[in-house]
Scaffold this motif. Structure first.
Motif, short mmCIF file in Angstrom:
data_model
loop_
_atom_site.label_atom_id
_atom_site.label_comp_id
_atom_site.label_asym_id
_atom_site.label_seq_id
_atom_site.Cartn_x
_atom_site.Cartn_y
_atom_site.Cartn_z
N MET A 1 0.84 -1.20 0.00
CA MET A 1 0.00 0.00 0.00
C MET A 1 0.87 1.24 0.00
O MET A 1 1.94 1.28 0.62
N THR B 1 0.31 5.43 0.55
CA THR B 1 -0.60 6.52 0.91
C THR B 1 0.19 7.82 1.04
O THR B 1 1.32 7.83 1.54
N SER B 2 -0.40 8.92 0.58
CA SER B 2 0.29 10.21 0.59
C SER B 2 -0.57 11.27 1.25
O SER B 2 -1.81 11.21 1.22
N ASP B 3 0.11 12.23 1.87
CA ASP B 3 -0.56 13.43 2.36
C ASP B 3 0.41 14.60 2.18
O ASP B 3 1.45 14.46 1.53
N THR C 1 4.86 10.52 2.00
CA THR C 1 4.25 9.30 1.48
C THR C 1 4.71 8.12 2.33
O THR C 1 5.89 7.98 2.63
N GLN D 1 3.95 0.81 2.67
CA GLN D 1 3.79 -0.36 3.52
C GLN D 1 3.99 -1.60 2.66
O GLN D 1 3.41 -1.72 1.57
N GLN E 1 -1.31 2.04 -7.41
CA GLN E 1 -1.67 2.66 -6.14
C GLN E 1 -1.82 4.17 -6.28
O GLN E 1 -2.76 4.76 -5.76
N ALA E 2 -0.90 4.81 -6.98
CA ALA E 2 -0.89 6.27 -7.06
C ALA E 2 -1.78 6.80 -8.18
O ALA E 2 -2.23 7.96 -8.11
#
Length: 399
Positions: A143, A145-147, A151, A154, A179-180
């Protein structure tokens, strides 16, 4: 991440994660380290598997010149076979055209070199380890995930890594891309499947010439070096992509021999020495993507633009991508500006290669006798045009 002092002209404390230890990922990691960055590479395969991966390919002068930048040129040249020409023949063995490559080094600064994929991988891995690149094997991405702050990657094995920049160099079926960029299209099967290998043969060496045959049922190519090792490949049409793993290698080897039973010699003699074939390689096209980056994530090599084998530029494009992206990250403090610069420089170049690849690949379809006759006549005209197009590609200097 804190970094030790180094002799580099600059240091950069941004945490850069490279997903994929293929050609592009390793070249990028080596070059970034040379420029004062501290990238971390994550690869789902084990190290030994990388060095056994694939069959072989030919690195064109532009790819070889790229390897000079990271200090791998001499090792690759010494481990491979200088490829001094490509001869194209019809199903009867008559020559349709010859691409003379004996002047590559004098004109373009480097020869074309045929080398096993695993051999090139081992050289790049050794250079990365010598440079101090941090490498993690057996780490498949689960996985991403970005904010606004970064980034998080996992991995299936439970590892996690927080990065400021993520480079997806994980190939055609890129997990980073999925994913992105979940809305991006999937790769498209071209209708061609390739396979090949390196086998010992009684045939004489070809003096650096790769000889290719437009067979009645499939396309065949081979080069025999001075140790009588035959680097051979076959490409054939199929309605479905088939699985990359071969269930029964001996049965499949016999199937390939039957496809080339009508070929001129020494094609049949070379294939007679092939006892088993373990893998096949369905050829996919990547539809043109709207963008290669988003936020802190950028794509490289086949993850951004799959380049088929028909122009002999897939590995060289990955090398060029890596060097241009590294230069852009060095030049631009802001990663968004760096990604934009990288894409602006690379898109026109890649589009040119994709067009040439598509044109070359279209000539390999299985045809009836009348169509083959017409194709042979046309190829005598178009092969010289294709040779000139390829030579324009070779002149590019990524340094």
């Amino acid at each position: 991440m804190s970094i030790d002092s180094s002799p580099h002209a600059r240091t950069d404390t941004r945490k850069i994660a490279i997903c994929g230890a293929g050609i592009g990922g390793l070249v990028l990691a080596i070059r970034l380290t040379e420029l004062g960055f501290r990238p971390v590479v994550f690869e789902q395969r084990e190290e030994a598997d990388i060095c056994r991966e694939g069959v072989f390919f030919t690195l064109a002068p532009n790819g070889m010149n790229g390897l000079k930048v990271i200090g791998c040129y001499d090792a690759v040249r010494g481990s491979g076979v200088e490829t001094t020409g490509i001869e194209l023949c019809n199903a009867r063995g008559a020559r349709l055209g010859l691409a003379d490559q004996t002047d590559h080094e004098s004109v373009f600064g480097a020869p074309s070199i045929t080398i096993s994929r695993g051999g090139l991988a081992a050289i790049l891995l050794g250079q990365a380890q010598a440079a101090g690149v941090e490498l993690h094997f057996g780490t498949a991405l689960a996985m991403l995930t970005s904010d606004a702050n970064g980034t998080l990657l996992q991995f299936v094995n439970g590892e996690a890594y927080g990065a400021d920049i993520v480079i997806g160099a994980d190939g055609l079926r890129s997990t980073v891309r999925a994913q992105a960029f979940p809305s991006y299209p999937a790769p498209h099967f071209t209708g061609q499947i390739g396979t090949g290998g390196i086998t010992q043969t009684s045939q004489s060496g070809t003096n650096g010439t790769m000889r290719m045959t437009f067979g009645r049922k499939a396309f065949f190519g081979y080069l025999v070096d001075d140790q009588r090792r035959a680097f051979w490949f076959s490409s054939y049409p199929a309605d479905e992509p088939e699985n990359g793993r071969v269930f029964d290698g001996k049965v499949f080897a016999e199937r390939i021999r039957q496809m080339h039973a009508g070929d001129p010699e020494p094609n049949r003699a070379i294939l007679a020495t092939v006892a088993s074939i373990d893998r096949i390689y369905p050829v996919f096209d990547m539809p043109e993507l709207p963008a290669w980056s988003s936020g802190r994530v950028v794509l490289l090599g086949d993850a951004a633009h799959a380049v088929g084998p028909d122009a002999g530029q897939g590995a060289s494009m990955a090398i060029e991508d890596a060097l241009v992206l590294a230069a852009a990250l060095e030049r631009e403090v802001d990663h968004v500006a760096a990604f934009r610069r990288y894409e602006e420089l690379r898109r026109p170049r890649v589009a040119e290669v994709v067009r040439l690849t598509a044109r070359n690949g279209s000539q390999k379809r299985a045809l009836g006798w009348w169509q083959m006759l017409v194709r042979d006549l046309l190829l005598r005209v178009f092969i010289p045009l294709g040779i000139r197009g390829q030579r324009k590609l070779f002149a590019y200097r990524p340094d």
